[in-house]
Scaffold this active site. Structure first.
Site, PDB file in Angstrom:
ATOM      1  N   GLY A 166       0.790  -1.232   0.000  1.00 41.53           N
ATOM      2  CA  GLY A 166       0.000   0.000   0.000  1.00 41.53           C
ATOM      3  C   GLY A 166       0.815   1.270   0.000  1.00 41.53           C
ATOM      4  N   SER A 188       6.338 -11.068  -5.653  1.00 41.08           N
ATOM      5  CA  SER A 188       5.281 -11.054  -6.670  1.00 41.08           C
ATOM      6  C   SER A 188       5.467  -9.853  -7.587  1.00 41.08           C
ATOM      7  CB  SER A 188       3.923 -10.988  -5.989  1.00 41.08           C
ATOM      8  OG  SER A 188       3.883  -9.869  -5.141  1.00 41.08           O
ATOM      9  N   ARG A 189       4.755  -9.895  -8.712  1.00 41.32           N
ATOM     10  CA  ARG A 189       4.668  -8.723  -9.572  1.00 41.32           C
ATOM     11  C   ARG A 189       3.468  -7.894  -9.120  1.00 41.32           C
ATOM     12  NH1 ARG A 189       7.887  -9.796 -14.029  1.00 41.32           N
ATOM     13  NH2 ARG A 189       8.121 -11.987 -14.531  1.00 41.32           N
ATOM     14  N   THR A 191      -2.204  -4.254  -9.130  1.00 40.09           N
ATOM     15  CA  THR A 191      -2.867  -2.946  -9.139  1.00 40.09           C
ATOM     16  C   THR A 191      -1.912  -1.817  -8.763  1.00 40.09           C
ATOM     17  OG1 THR A 191      -3.562  -3.329  -6.877  1.00 40.09           O
ATOM     18  CG2 THR A 191      -5.125  -3.908  -8.589  1.00 40.09           C
ATOM     19  N   SER A 192      -0.777  -2.141  -8.144  1.00 40.03           N
ATOM     20  CA  SER A 192       0.150  -1.085  -7.728  1.00 40.03           C
ATOM     21  C   SER A 192       1.142  -0.810  -8.865  1.00 40.03           C
ATOM     22  CB  SER A 192       0.882  -1.515  -6.454  1.00 40.03           C
ATOM     23  OG  SER A 192       1.860  -2.484  -6.752  1.00 40.03           O
ATOM     24  N   THR A 225       8.210  -5.959  -6.085  1.00 37.73           N
ATOM     25  CA  THR A 225       9.649  -6.185  -6.023  1.00 37.73           C
ATOM     26  C   THR A 225      10.135  -6.921  -7.262  1.00 37.73           C
ATOM     27  OG1 THR A 225       9.730  -6.098  -3.624  1.00 37.73           O
ATOM     28  CG2 THR A 225      11.483  -7.324  -4.705  1.00 37.73           C
ATOM     29  N   ASP A 257     -11.138  -6.826   0.373  1.00 43.26           N
ATOM     30  CA  ASP A 257     -10.035  -6.480   1.244  1.00 43.26           C
ATOM     31  C   ASP A 257     -10.304  -7.126   2.585  1.00 43.26           C
ATOM     32  OD1 ASP A 257      -7.651  -5.363   1.609  1.00 43.26           O
ATOM     33  OD2 ASP A 257      -8.372  -3.328   1.975  1.00 43.26           O
ATOM     34  N   SER A 313      -3.037 -15.668   3.029  1.00 38.95           N
ATOM     35  CA  SER A 313      -2.302 -15.566   1.777  1.00 38.95           C
ATOM     36  C   SER A 313      -0.811 -15.356   2.032  1.00 38.95           C
ATOM     37  CB  SER A 313      -2.888 -14.393   0.973  1.00 38.95           C
ATOM     38  OG  SER A 313      -2.008 -13.977  -0.027  1.00 38.95           O
ATOM     39  N   LYS A 331      -2.932   0.903   4.016  1.00 38.62           N
ATOM     40  CA  LYS A 331      -3.948  -0.139   4.181  1.00 38.62           C
ATOM     41  C   LYS A 331      -4.507  -0.152   5.597  1.00 38.62           C
ATOM     42  CE  LYS A 331      -2.764  -3.422   0.575  1.00 38.62           C
ATOM     43  NZ  LYS A 331      -2.237  -4.760   0.240  1.00 38.62           N
TER      44      LYS A 331
END
Lengths: 505, 505
Positions: free
Chosen positions: B182, B208-209, B212-213, B217, B270, B278, B302
């Site tokens: 976030g 992860s890729r 939405t952001s 990394t 959310d 997760s 967040k």
């Protein structure tokens, strides 16, 4: 603002011969420059614009040059039909604007109460195909789970009614009946409608096809007559006969309901609020002014006890009151199937036996139909309270109901007689005793496995009902099917789940 | 039991060049005898059997003889690949068995508490692709809405961990870090990992890729080095360097999570419970023994207040405790973006400036990374409590962290330098005063609209941060993009939503 990018957006429309049913699908070639630059992902939603028309579709990526070239946009058959343009038409494509009403769905997920404006926005977005299946599921689950208060059910009913056409019959009284379902057989509508219309009430009945049950009224009527009528034909028949018995699908009544049901059914969601809004919005859109609602109660019915039935009745009454619908609710015996036949052909046989005053006609189907018809007749100011049942019986016994039914059949388009399915297997009792219960769900499931309603001649014919004495080895019911494989499915099912009958002492 | 019908079930497999991404699609011709007799409907799920393999797929109906003949069964590219057989192989098709775990989902919708066995069954069915998208949504919404108690979160975490591979590193201490996200910028992982590995701790980092952001990394590391590594390569690099900075997608860790996220993201759901399960299931499957978890708190983060942060921390701690993961939680300042650059290339620049002890390096990114690295170093028994920060700073300032990073980059496969995007637009202040707040969501949204992360060189470079004085007309930040259209989108967005900066006094 889009002017700069417009040239690259120009693709040529192609119809792809793939039927994706309710889901509209657009196809782009993997080497389409637009796909490369815009960063669409497979399965994202696209907005397709052409000639002032827009539709939304889910993206599939094509790798096969034969199917689509990089300069084409393909649409699945239903999407192509909805856009309504010819192949080769230049179309442009863009990311669809965000679906604002999803904000309200997220509020509902968080447990909030939604307003009339929010339900209206949700229904409008759904009917414009702006919701993906998972978004529809989110709305359905969130409103099923936290529940909706009765005012919210009213809001949703109004919003659903307003998403499609309204039929105006230009008469002060338009009657309708509805059963919340769950009872196999129970084809009273096809008896009630001709009785009521023979008296002179206006009853333009539109019904649905079965999805999970072994037959809907539309499936059963279709054995006797054409049910897939245009609005013009339907109006013409109603004008002449005061009634029809048609499939409601072409009328575009509360279309948001069909979309919601297409997700609700596979999920086996069972929400009172959704059911009430679904039923009443369809009736209101169909122009009904007076509605008789049948709530069967029984251990294997949708409603299992009287307390729940009364609570449901009150919720129905609240919404009906505030939408101007005059409604009577009857709570009926849902302990077992109504009539003998289950499945389109067998149910049609029962119906015609009752209308013909045949001595073999199932008594329970006849009695229940007369009770319901009597209550509808009493909506009319000229009919004294309590005299409806006798009036209905006179109409039935005089042959006027049969005559009316035959005229409706002729006008809709009489069908060739269909036989029951050729393979007949008797399901026999393993015990001697009295029949104490019959499980509606198991009976419905077996008739469905036998092939009903898609195979109209398939189904079940009941020999014994509640309270009957039976000896070991006597036939409880016959299963009719066209395929050996189906019969083997049924046998395996009965072996695992029982035959639906409980026999004791 | 299927023997009788087997001959009619025999179709020949064909690969259809359509990519339907995560949704597996099967194609049958409208005149396929099987489609006619079995009463499948478009969009129903089919089970396809061949050579002992089975897959589930959604049915599309083909009307085009060129695409498919009535004796063929088509599969979309991903479905074809998963079945793993050659074209022409005889396949049979049937209605898939009912998905038993949906009963548990319906219980959850009704507000019930589910058991470990039920969560395990749900996750196993999801990973076997037995859930349709609407069923996934039903599970996510029902568990988001009624909430799950902390034991249920533990059950779900265990169930998710067990659905995929477990990596075993054969070492007593395997460290990891995670931020709940976030905060734009905030690329600490790429600084922490080389510091910690230079000290000698094992930190096999998979990331992860962004979806939405503006950058994950993996996206940022990919500017510098290859991140799409096989498990063998990854193990080899970790063996030699004690660390890696790879994309986690190929490792098949807790794959059920990827499926859930593919539905959760578009719905913008959310749920704390889902987030905890997760994150921790991925870490457990990746073989982590020690985890540092970063929870940023701020008005546009967040988590917006300390009370919520502590509640979330406790829930994480409960699950970590019962799954044997040693975890420390740090609650950090989430009031504004961390670092200057937002977007892969710009963030990679910030990271390399910090590692190179460049005087232009963003101080906040450097400080936060040292704090986090220090806490991870203190997991090691040899490091005295409180001395981790200084140890980390020594490693950074001595150049050992940079050296480690360069070796990791070399081993993963160094990339050609990528420039920032060519169009640069300055966003200027409309007021004079002091910067009182910066809205993370708006900044992230603008960077995303500019094209990050798909366009690695796109993004934002911040000139001013919280507390800075600014005069009217001075540049707050630069937006980098490759397309004029994107810049127009950004302008329209800023016009409607503001530039994300609040300036007063």
């Amino acid at each position: 603002m889009m002017n700069d990018t417009k040239p690259t957006h120009c693709l040529h429309l192609k119809r792809i011969g793939i039927d994706t049913y309710r889901e509209q699908v657009a196809y782009l070639h993997r080497h389409c420059p637009l796909y490369q630059t815009e960063g669409f992902r497979a399965l994202s939603k696209l907005e397709i614009l052409a000639d002032g028309q827009t539709i939304l579709a889910t993206l599939n990526i094509v790798e096969d040059d034969q199917l689509l070239s990089p300069s084409e946009l393909g649409l699945s058959t239903t999407a192509f039909k909805q856009l309504g343009l010819t192949e080769g038409t230049p179309v442009s494509v863009r990311q669809p604007p965000p679906v604002h009403s999803m904000k309200a769905v997220r509020a509902k997920i968080a447990g909030e109460r939604l307003s009339q404006a929010e339900y209206t926005a949700i229904c409008q977005d759904i009917v414009a195909h702006r919701y993906a299946k998972e978004e529809l599921a989110a709305f359905l689950v969130s409103s099923a789970q936290s529940g909706m208060d009765r005012e919210e059910v009213l809001f949703l009913t109004r919003a659903m009614t307003d998403t499609g056409k309204h039929i105006n019959w230009d008469e002060p009284m338009v009657v309708d009946k509805h059963c919340i379902g769950g009872i196999p057989g129970n084809r009273t509508t096809m008896i009630v409608t001709p009785i009521v219309a023979a008296y002179g009430l206006l009853m333009p009945k539109t019904s649905s096809r079965a999805i999970t049950s072994p037959a809907g009224t539309a499936d059963t009527m279709e054995v006797l007559a054409e049910v897939n009528l245009t609005m013009d034909t339907l109006r013409h028949i109603v004008h002449q006969e005061r009634a029809c018995l048609a499939w409601g699908g072409t009328a575009n009544l509360a279309p948001v309901d069909d979309i919601l049901i297409s997700v609700e059914r596979p999920l086996s969601l069972d929400s009172q609020s959704q059911m009430i809004a679904s039923i009443l919005s369809k009736k209101l859109a169909a122009g009904a002014t007076h509605l008789l609602l049948d709530i069967p109660v029984g251990p294997h019915a949708k409603v299992t006890n009287m307390r729940d039935a009364i609570q449901l009745r009150k919720l129905f009454e609240y919404v009906a009151l505030h939408t101007g619908l005059q409604m009577e609710v009857v709570i009926t015996d849902g302990n077992q199937p109504i009539g003998k036949g289950i499945g389109p052909v067998l149910e049609a046989r029962d119906v015609m036996q009752v209308l013909s005053n045949d001595s073999k006609a199932p008594t329970d189907l006849r009695e229940k139909s007369l009770q319901l018809a009597g209550r509808i007749l009493e909506f009319h100011p000229d009919v004294r309270g309590g005299s409806g049942y006798h009036l209905a019986r006179d109409i039935l016994e005089s042959g006027r109901a049969l005559e009316k039914m035959n005229r409706i059949i002729e006008r809709q388009g009489k069908k060739e007689a269909v036989d029951v399915a050729e393979l007949v297997i008797a399901v026999k009792s393993n015990h001697s005793g009295i029949i104490k219960s019959i499980d509606n769900l198991i009976i419905a499931r077996i008739a469905h496995m036998a092939g009903a309603p898609l195979n109209a001649g398939a189904g079940i014919d009941l020999n014994r009902k509640l309270g009957d004495k039976v000896r070991k080895g006597e036939t409880l019911y016959q299963v009719y099917t066209s395929f050996q494989a189906n019969w083997e499915f049924v046998q395996e099912f009965i072996h695992e789940q029982g035959n639906g009958y409980f026999i004791a002492g």
